[in-house]
Structure formats: C-alpha cells, structure tokens
Scaffold this motif. Structure first.
Motif, PDB file in Angstrom:
ATOM      1  N   ARG A 621      -7.962  -5.013  13.709  1.00 14.54           N
ATOM      2  CA  ARG A 621      -7.495  -4.476  12.432  1.00 14.54           C
ATOM      3  C   ARG A 621      -7.471  -2.960  12.494  1.00 14.54           C
ATOM      4  O   ARG A 621      -8.462  -2.329  12.856  1.00 14.54           O
ATOM      5  CB  ARG A 621      -8.419  -4.909  11.282  1.00 14.54           C
ATOM      6  N   SER A 622      -6.347  -2.376  12.126  1.00 17.45           N
ATOM      7  CA  SER A 622      -6.242  -0.936  11.943  1.00 17.45           C
ATOM      8  C   SER A 622      -5.527  -0.700  10.620  1.00 17.45           C
ATOM      9  O   SER A 622      -5.246  -1.644   9.878  1.00 17.45           O
ATOM     10  CB  SER A 622      -5.480  -0.293  13.106  1.00 17.45           C
ATOM     11  N   ARG A 624      -2.501   0.038  10.028  1.00 13.77           N
ATOM     12  CA  ARG A 624      -1.137  -0.466   9.956  1.00 13.77           C
ATOM     13  C   ARG A 624      -0.887  -1.673  10.852  1.00 13.77           C
ATOM     14  O   ARG A 624       0.190  -2.254  10.790  1.00 13.77           O
ATOM     15  CB  ARG A 624      -0.143   0.650  10.330  1.00 13.77           C
ATOM     16  N   ARG A 625      -1.849  -2.051  11.660  1.00 12.35           N
ATOM     17  CA  ARG A 625      -1.637  -3.167  12.577  1.00 12.35           C
ATOM     18  C   ARG A 625      -2.727  -4.216  12.416  1.00 12.35           C
ATOM     19  O   ARG A 625      -3.863  -3.897  12.102  1.00 12.35           O
ATOM     20  CB  ARG A 625      -1.586  -2.689  14.030  1.00 12.35           C
ATOM     21  N   ARG A 626      -2.331  -5.455  12.666  1.00  9.58           N
ATOM     22  CA  ARG A 626      -3.279  -6.563  12.584  1.00  9.58           C
ATOM     23  C   ARG A 626      -2.892  -7.624  13.604  1.00  9.58           C
ATOM     24  O   ARG A 626      -1.724  -7.994  13.728  1.00  9.58           O
ATOM     25  CB  ARG A 626      -3.270  -7.167  11.182  1.00  9.58           C
ATOM     26  N   LEU A 627      -3.898  -8.121  14.321  1.00  9.87           N
ATOM     27  CA  LEU A 627      -3.696  -9.230  15.241  1.00  9.87           C
ATOM     28  C   LEU A 627      -4.893 -10.164  15.121  1.00  9.87           C
ATOM     29  O   LEU A 627      -6.034  -9.747  15.311  1.00  9.87           O
ATOM     30  CB  LEU A 627      -3.558  -8.739  16.685  1.00  9.87           C
ATOM     31  N   LEU A 645       0.167 -11.835  13.151  1.00  9.72           N
ATOM     32  CA  LEU A 645       0.529 -10.525  13.690  1.00  9.72           C
ATOM     33  C   LEU A 645       1.297  -9.747  12.640  1.00  9.72           C
ATOM     34  O   LEU A 645       2.215 -10.271  12.011  1.00  9.72           O
ATOM     35  CB  LEU A 645       1.388 -10.681  14.953  1.00  9.72           C
ATOM     36  N   SER A 646       0.894  -8.497  12.435  1.00  9.25           N
ATOM     37  CA  SER A 646       1.685  -7.578  11.619  1.00  9.25           C
ATOM     38  C   SER A 646       1.645  -6.215  12.286  1.00  9.25           C
ATOM     39  O   SER A 646       0.580  -5.754  12.717  1.00  9.25           O
ATOM     40  CB  SER A 646       1.142  -7.492  10.192  1.00  9.25           C
ATOM     41  N   THR A 647       2.803  -5.565  12.382  1.00 10.89           N
ATOM     42  CA  THR A 647       2.885  -4.317  13.123  1.00 10.89           C
ATOM     43  C   THR A 647       4.115  -3.527  12.691  1.00 10.89           C
ATOM     44  O   THR A 647       5.131  -4.117  12.292  1.00 10.89           O
ATOM     45  CB  THR A 647       2.958  -4.592  14.634  1.00 10.89           C
ATOM     46  N   SER A 654       8.747  -2.704   9.495  1.00  6.67           N
ATOM     47  CA  SER A 654       7.577  -3.412  10.021  1.00  6.67           C
ATOM     48  C   SER A 654       7.812  -4.908   9.885  1.00  6.67           C
ATOM     49  O   SER A 654       8.680  -5.356   9.111  1.00  6.67           O
ATOM     50  CB  SER A 654       6.302  -3.004   9.282  1.00  6.67           C
ATOM     51  N   ALA A 656       5.822  -9.046  10.177  1.00 14.95           N
ATOM     52  CA  ALA A 656       4.599  -9.835  10.167  1.00 14.95           C
ATOM     53  C   ALA A 656       4.959 -11.292  10.375  1.00 14.95           C
ATOM     54  O   ALA A 656       6.051 -11.740  10.010  1.00 14.95           O
ATOM     55  CB  ALA A 656       3.825  -9.656   8.858  1.00 14.95           C
TER      56      ALA A 656
END
Length: 730
Positions: A621-622, A624-627, A645-647, A654, A656
């Motif tokens: 998790r950041s 703006r990004r998620r895995l 996934l979202s990026t 972007s 997801a």
C-alpha cells in the motif's frame, strides 16, 4: 496612523458554506488540490485587542464633515482581518469606509478582491461589487457581481459562481442568479442554479437549499446511478429528514427498470441510554416475479440501568432470493439465514453475569432443507460467576445454562448444563502457571423423539475435567533496538470418556483445527458433546515490537497436540481423531515496512507430509498504488486466489481491478475492472463487474459510472472496486 476602537467586523462565509454542503460520504481523493488565486495579501496576525481598528496610509487628507481621503498602500486592520487598497474614503462622523477602486480583504479563512466596496463599522454591514473570493484552506474560489452582509451573519450574493478548479480550468463550475445565506439557521438558498461540467450544463435547479455548516438539515442527497442485468437501470435519490436532534430518517426511492420502483426508509435514533437504527425496503410488485418484495432490519442497544443492558436484532425478507436479486454484493448473496434475537444481560462487575436470550432464524438458501436450519432458542439463560477474592491463589466459579431448543420436524427439548470449577493462577516476571478442576453435568428433557427412533427422552452426562498450563516469557533487545519476546507454553487436558450417543445435537459442531484449539477445554462447539481427552499441547510464539509505536512488527506461532489416547466421542456420522501427534498449526504476520505486509497460516500433517489447510496474503500500500495477493486452500473443499491491483497509468489516468478465482472449480468467482481519469478538482470513474449473485452459482454483471466533483459531491455510483478491504487473506 489613526487608531480606532470599534466592534469586531463580520465577514463573508459563502465559500465555507458551499464547501460544507458536500455530503459526509464524499470520496477521498488522491490528487493534490488545485492552485488558487493569490491576491498578494498575506493573512494578518491577530492583534492583542480584537476590537481595535488600525488605519495606515502613505497620505491622508482631512476634508469637510469628517471625511478623510487615504491614498497609497492603505491598510485597515482589525483583529485577524485586513483591508488593503490604494485609496480609501473614511467618514469619521458616520464611521463608514468606501473604496471606489480595487481592494482586497483577507483573514485566516478567505480572501475577497472587489472593484468597489462600502462598509459601515457601526452596523457591521457592507457591500462588495464585482468581487472574487478564495478559500485557501478548502482550495475553492468564486465570483459575485454583488455581495452584501450584515451583523447577524446573513449574506446575499448576486451573479455567483463557485468551483474548486484552478483559475484557468473549466472542469466544473456552479452558477446561481442569487444566493442568500443565514448563519443563524445554518442554511443557504440559491435561485436559478446551474452546474456546468467542461463548459456544458449538466444540472439545473430553479431553487434549492443547502447547509452552510456541519448541522444536519432536511434535504435531497446526491443521487446514485448504476446498471446491472438483475435490476436493469438502477437510480436512487435519497431524501434526508432531520426530524429531531436525536433522531433522523432517510427516504430513498429506487427506480429499477427491470423490477419496478422500490421505497427504502432508514431511521436512526439516539436516546439517553440507548441507540438504534431501522431499515425497511418495499417493492409493491416485482416486474419479473409479479410479487411483493420487502426487507426489514432493526438494531437496538441500550442500558436499562448501570448493570443491565438490552440488545435486539431483527432481519426479515419476503422471500429467499431477495438479496440475490437486490443485494448487489457477493457476501450478501451468500447469506443462508437471517437472525432475529433479543438479549438481556445483567452484569455485576468481577462477580457474576446473567444473560437471557431468545433467538430465531429465517432461512434464505434455497438449497437447504428444514433439517439444516439452526434451532431456535426460546429461551436461553446463561449464568457465569466467580468469587472476587482468591484463597491460596484459587478462585471458585460456576457456569450454568438453560436452553429450550425448537425446530419443526425435529427432535426438540430442553437442556440444562452446570459447570462448577476451581481455578488457580500464579504469575511471575518471566513465567505463569494455571490450573483448573471442573465438573460438567448436562441433562435433557426431549420431545418429538419420533423423528429419531431410539432416542431417549431424558439423557444426561456427568464428567470431571482437569487442565494445567505453564508458560515462560523471554525478552531481549535486538540490534535494531526492537523488543523481541519468546513465549513457549505447555498445556495438559484430561477428561474421561462417557458415551454420549444418546444425546441430541442442538448446537454442537466441530470447529476448524486452529491455534486456539490447542488450548481449548473441549474439542466441540456447544454443549451437546464433551470430548474425552488425554493430551498435551506444546506451542511457542515469537513477537517483535517497535519500541517507538508499540506496533507488533513480527509475530509467529507454531504448536502441536500430542494425544496419549485417541478420543472416542464423536458427532453423528463423525470420525474420531487418532492418538499420537496431530498436525502442526502455524501462523505468521510480518509487517515488513510501512507499505509491505505478509500474513500466512498453515496446517501441516507430518504423517502425510502435506498441507491440509493454508492461507497466504501479501499487500503493498502506498498513497497511489495498491497490490493485494491472496491464496486460500482447504483440502477437498476449496482452493481460491484473489488479486487486487490499483495503479496510476499515465499522467491523470489510473486503473484498478480485482479477480477472484476458484482453482478447485476452475471458475472465476468475481471480476472487476475500473478506469479513472482524475484532475485536481474532478474525477470520472467507470467500472465493470461480473460476480456470482446466487447460492446456485448464477452470475450477474453491471456497469458503473461515477462523476466526482471535489468539494461539491458526486453523481452516479461505484462498485466498491477501490475499497481497501482485505478480509480475504487477513
């Protein structure tokens, strides 16, 4: 410099009011806010005397009748407010200020730049012409042809525009012929309002009312729009009703082209000693089934006095497939029963607790027959007591239960379970020891035994139980200055065997073999079966704590049972475990960093040299990004994966997606894909979803579109694609 002492000034609150009119459920946005106008005047520091008015100018000319002309870098300051202009007329007799050129007003909340302004310092009323305003704290700006305000905090604006977009952007803008705001009532009204998006009008309202503070007000909430193959086009328009300070309601008409028009009512209340909420959904005639469809839900929790509490829950639907048709979520479509219950609890702290429960269920799963339904408890009474003081580190306690089990076409009856015990506990800085000696007496009074030939009407059971536990605690500081704890423990349990085949199974069951089962007093759930036992459990836990935050960075546990004798008590059609060593149970939770985390759990059979049950989760998790990666396996039951996934893709784009897949069935369970275009003041999201919607495995799909106007609200609905739930693997 001319110091004056006057009452404090009141200034404009329009922009703040418009920003607060956005609903509380507005989406959190990932991008930074838009840059706004800068009028070149810094917010002043408040003066020691908030009523003191200070005037500064390069030149001051005193004319007749008390009129003064101030020219060059004119500043009027009072408290944390500042008026700035190149020229200003000040009338000492009338105590008024007039500016016939560009001026800027600034405080800590907002700035106003106008081409002409008049203000009465005594009445605290003023008019600004051809003005622009900004709110740095809310990243919003607007314009007004004429702006007037008074002492009571009322403001009137004509030819108004409002947006959170940058000055050179035309993302979205709200226009109104006039707006009136009243701080006393907390309301604003707008006439001839129009919402433009990318320069094109998308909404128009001849009149509407909106809140300007955080008080609750009656009014329309933003609509949600969607489309699925089970409901067709789906639009909901909620109407919020602020009935009283401690209760409110929401009426939501829901138009579904394939089903009809549904009305949903939500009601919430807060009492001096309790709170609750209720919901009722009603569809007079389903276009597909031709029948009435409804759903009712009630939750209530209250304290009757300092020691007595009441909790009630009711759920009911008109038919078994209601959630499959209207729920829209995988977890709702998987519900098999709805609970109705009332629970009354009396608690004497550190002494005893008495609880009375009545409980019923409505079956939903069409694949289940009546014999699969849970028994109703009409009623259940629990008593739990323990002595407050100990003698030689030993306390006496008692757990008692009475239940009347009811279910159609089944053996029914009453059960009494009595469990007195003696418990001893001792603890040192690096060790602990516990022991318990108990006695279990259970008796039944059964009816309708014809449904189970040979069933006794009054079976009973009497069993002693002994357990002992000992553990150690080791601590050390690692090289990275983190506290590390090692906690080995051993647990012994002995319960003699007694044949219990003549006892019914009302609420009995056998849970999964997990880490907590190593230290359980009984292998079974409920009180219909008490397993014989003669085993020892050995386990250890290793933890590592962050000394600054106290967060557990690393935790790992492993344990195993060793049975000296094979248990003989089983459930009907069940099998007893073997003697000797059981499977190993292990778990791991490692927070690698602030962004990375992994979770694992496993059950490994040393005799078969294979895993019988495993689960794994990894998350990144950041901002703006998620895995998220998940895997779950149960031998001969399921094997599933889950990927989220979202990026960001490129600049403002972007994407997801989520994919749940069953390796056992070679079938996709849930697929979601979404695309988003986001600026600093608006975002457009579209997504597609296909998921299992019924217990029989039927699929449903839907397309979702949502337009989010930051600082104002949102139009349309999302599929929950970007929610941060990780329940699959945590």
């Amino acid at each position: 410099m001319h110091p004056l002492t006057r009452p404090a000034l009141h200034w404009l609150a329009l922009a703040a009011g418009l920003s607060l009119s956005a609903p509380a459920w507005a989406l959190e946005e990932g991008n930074a806010s838009c840059p706004q106008l800068d009028f070149g005047v810094a917010a002043p520091e408040p003066t020691l005397d908030p009523e003191q008015v200070i005037l500064n100018a390069d030149h001051a000319a005193l004319e007749q009748d008390g009129l003064s002309k101030l020219i060059g870098s004119v500043r009027l300051r009072q408290g944390d407010k500042l008026f700035s202009a190149e020229q200003m007329d000040y009338d000492d007799r009338e105590n008024t200020v007039r500016v016939n050129a560009e001026s800027v007003f600034r405080n800590r909340e907002m700035s106003v730049r106008s081409q002409e302004a008049e203000f009465d310092l005594d009445s605290q009323t003023g008019v600004f012409h051809d003005s622009e305003f900004t709110m740095p704290s809310n990243s919003a700006r607007g314009t007004a042809g004429r702006l007037s305000l008074n002492r009571e905090g009322q403001a009137e604006m004509e030819k108004v525009s409002f947006t959170t977009c940058a000055p050179d952007s035309h993302g979205w803008e709200l226009h109104a012929g006039d707006i009136r705001m009243d701080k006393a009532t907390g309301f604003g009204t707008a006439r001839n309002a129009r919402l433009d998006f990318l320069g094109l009008p998308i909404l128009y309202a001849p009149w509407f009312r909106f809140p300007i503070d955080d008080r609750r007000h009656t009014g329309l909430l933003y609509p949600t729009v969607g489309d699925s193959d089970r409901t067709g086009f789906d639009m909901q328009v909620p109407l919020y009703l602020n009935l009283a300070p401690n209760y409110d309601a929401t009426l939501t008409p829901r138009l579904m082209t394939d089903r009809g028009t549904q009305i949903a009512t939500d009601f919430r209340y807060l009492l001096g000693r309790g709170e609750g909420k209720a919901r009722y959904e009603y569809l007079s005639e389903d276009k597909k089934t031709g029948e009435m469809r409804d759903y009712a839900h009630l939750e209530h929790r209250s304290l009757l006095n300092a020691r007595t509490s009441l909790a009630m829950l009711y759920d009911g639907t008109s038919d078994k497939t209601y959630f499959e048709d209207f729920g829209g979520r995988l977890d709702l479509s998987a519900i098999t029963h709805l609970e109705r219950s009332a629970r009354l609890t009396y608690q004497a702290p550190a002494a005893y607790r008495v609880q009375a429960l009545v409980q019923d269920f409505q079956p939903l799963a069409s694949s289940l027959v009546a014999v699969d339904d849970p028994y109703r408890r009409l009623p259940q009474v629990l008593v739990d007591a323990e002595t407050r003081k100990s003698l030689f580190d030993t306390r006496a306690g008692f757990v008692g239960e009475y239940v009347n089990f009811v279910r159609e076409d089944s053996v029914q009856g009453q059960r009494i379970d009595l469990r007195p015990y003696l418990r001893t506990e001792r603890e040192g800085a690096a060790w602990f020891a516990r022991g318990q000696l108990g006695y279990d007496y259970t008796t039944y009074k059964l009816t309708d035994t014809d449904f189970s030939p040979g069933q006794s009407t009054d079976p009973s059971r009497s069993l002693p139980t002994f357990s002992a536990e000992y553990g150690l605690r080791f601590e050390r500081i690692t090289g990275s200055n983190q506290l590390q704890l090692l906690e080995p423990r051993v647990f012994y349990l002995y319960t003699p065997y007694e044949n219990q085949d003549d006892q019914p199974v009302f609420d009995g069951g056998e849970p999964d073999f997990e880490f907590t089962q190593l230290f359980s007093q009984n292998r079974f759930l409920g009180r219909d079966r008490v397993s014989d036992a003669n085993h020892v459990a050995i386990a250890t836990t290793l933890r590592q704590l962050d000394p600054d935050s106290g967060v557990t960075r690393f935790s790992a546990s492993i344990g195993q049972l060793f049975r000296f004798q094979a248990p003989r008590v089983t459930l009907p059609d069940g099998t007893a475990p073997d003697s000797g060593a059981t499977d190993f149970i292990a778990s791991l939770d490692y927070r690698i960093s602030e962004k990375l985390r992994t979770v694992m759990a496993a059950q490994w059979s040393p005799s078969e040299n294979e895993f019988n049950r495993t689960s794994f989760g990894f998350s990144y998790r950041s901002d703006r990004r998620r895995l998220d990666l998940g895997y779950r396996y149960r031998e001969n039951q399921l094997e599933q994966t889950d990927v989220i996934l979202s990026t960001p893709l490129w600049q403002r784009w972007s994407a997801a997606g989520r994919w749940r897949y069953s390796l056992e069935d070679e079938q996709t369970l849930d697929t979601q894909a979404g695309l988003q275009y986001e600026t600093c003041c608006w975002a457009l999201r579209t997504s597609y979803r296909r998921y299992i919607a019924t217990t029989s495995g039927d699929f449903s799909s839907g397309i979702y579109v949502q337009l989010a106007l930051k600082g104002l609200g949102q139009i349309g609905s999302g599929s929950g694609l970007l929610q941060s739930d990780s329940d699959f693997y945590e």
